[in-house]
Design a protein around this motif. Structure first.
Motif, PDB file in Angstrom:
ATOM      1  N   GLU A  76     -50.489 -31.223  41.072  1.00  9.93           N
ATOM      2  CA  GLU A  76     -51.903 -30.865  41.106  1.00  9.93           C
ATOM      3  C   GLU A  76     -52.040 -29.376  41.413  1.00  9.93           C
ATOM      4  O   GLU A  76     -51.218 -28.794  42.122  1.00  9.93           O
ATOM      5  CB  GLU A  76     -52.636 -31.663  42.212  1.00  9.93           C
ATOM      6  N   LYS A  77     -53.092 -28.771  40.879  1.00  7.27           N
ATOM      7  CA  LYS A  77     -53.341 -27.355  41.136  1.00  7.27           C
ATOM      8  C   LYS A  77     -54.234 -27.211  42.353  1.00  7.27           C
ATOM      9  O   LYS A  77     -55.294 -27.837  42.437  1.00  7.27           O
ATOM     10  CB  LYS A  77     -53.986 -26.712  39.911  1.00  7.27           C
ATOM     11  N   ARG A  78     -53.823 -26.383  43.310  1.00  7.27           N
ATOM     12  CA  ARG A  78     -54.592 -26.106  44.526  1.00  7.27           C
ATOM     13  C   ARG A  78     -54.694 -24.581  44.659  1.00  7.27           C
ATOM     14  O   ARG A  78     -53.765 -23.929  45.122  1.00  7.27           O
ATOM     15  CB  ARG A  78     -53.901 -26.679  45.770  1.00  7.27           C
ATOM     16  N   GLY A  79     -55.822 -24.026  44.224  1.00  8.22           N
ATOM     17  CA  GLY A  79     -55.970 -22.572  44.258  1.00  8.22           C
ATOM     18  C   GLY A  79     -54.982 -21.928  43.305  1.00  8.22           C
ATOM     19  O   GLY A  79     -54.940 -22.226  42.123  1.00  8.22           O
ATOM     20  N   ASN A  80     -54.153 -21.026  43.862  1.00  7.74           N
ATOM     21  CA  ASN A  80     -53.144 -20.345  43.048  1.00  7.74           C
ATOM     22  C   ASN A  80     -51.816 -21.084  43.008  1.00  7.74           C
ATOM     23  O   ASN A  80     -50.868 -20.615  42.394  1.00  7.74           O
ATOM     24  CB  ASN A  80     -52.901 -18.916  43.591  1.00  7.74           C
ATOM     25  N   HIS A  81     -51.743 -22.219  43.676  1.00 10.30           N
ATOM     26  CA  HIS A  81     -50.473 -22.936  43.785  1.00 10.30           C
ATOM     27  C   HIS A  81     -50.559 -24.308  43.124  1.00 10.30           C
ATOM     28  O   HIS A  81     -51.629 -24.883  42.952  1.00 10.30           O
ATOM     29  CB  HIS A  81     -50.082 -23.099  45.258  1.00 10.30           C
TER      30      HIS A  81
END
Length: 199
Positions: A176-181
């Motif tokens: 999953e994408k969380r912000g830039n990570h």
């Protein structure tokens, strides 16, 4: 096969289904296990008890083009959601039964080759009643997300003398994408119990 999912393999992405807030959806990864444990045939008659969003009826409806899928759901709005998802995927062989299991099961004219039981209370009473309708050499697949349900299904399987029992626990993660990570998000673990009626 449908325009929205033009493939012969199961595993429709969750976001292709219409949703209602608070209505459970069988996650794709768990759905793949459920479908594989059902051991479907093109003409299978499948009962899905506690059909929720309708993911299992849609998947099995596409996989059993000569079969009949019976989606059982007690809530009218949820039953309409199942109908909507069947329309989205152009699935024509699903009948939606509105009612509480096990009380409504006697109204169904098609006896099942396969039963998918996702949650539901009282689980043992539903199991006992479903067993009376399940055809010889039929299969039942049931899910448990907590210890109490797992115990009830296990006890019910034992009392009914379900044969060739398998128990699988799913433990999967999604990227999953969380912000830039990008991080791994766990899919809720689920116990899946399956077995057969020999006669």
């Amino acid at each position: 096969m449908s325009k929205l999912w033009p493939y012969v393999t199961p595993g429709i992405p969750d976001d292709l289904f219409e949703r209602l807030p608070g209505i459970p959806l069988s996650k794709r990864e768990v759905r793949l296990l459920l479908v594989s444990l059902m051991r479907l045939q093109p003409d299978s008659i499948v009962w899905d008890i506690g059909a929720g969003t309708g993911t299992i009826p849609v998947e099995t409806g596409l996989l059993c083009p000569q079969g009949r899928i019976i989606a059982i759901e007690r809530d009218e709005d949820v039953a309409n959601l199942i109908r909507l998802n069947c329309e989205r995927f152009e699935v024509k062989n699903v009948d939606v039964i509105e009612g509480n299991a096990p009380d409504c099961l006697h109204r169904i004219s098609h006896l099942p080759h396969r039963v998918c039981l996702e949650g539901g209370r009282p689980i043992k009473a539903i199991l006992n009643e479903v067993w009376k309708y399940l055809q010889p050499h039929g299969r039942i697949v049931a899910t448990a997300s907590n210890l109490e349900t797992l115990y009830s299904i296990s006890e019910g399987f034992s009392e009914l003398q379900v044969r060739n029992v398998e128990v699988v626990q799913s433990a999967m993660n999604r990227l999953e994408k969380r912000g830039n990570h990008q991080t791994f998000e766990a899919v809720n673990p689920m116990f899946i119990l399956s077995g057969e009626k020999l006669d």
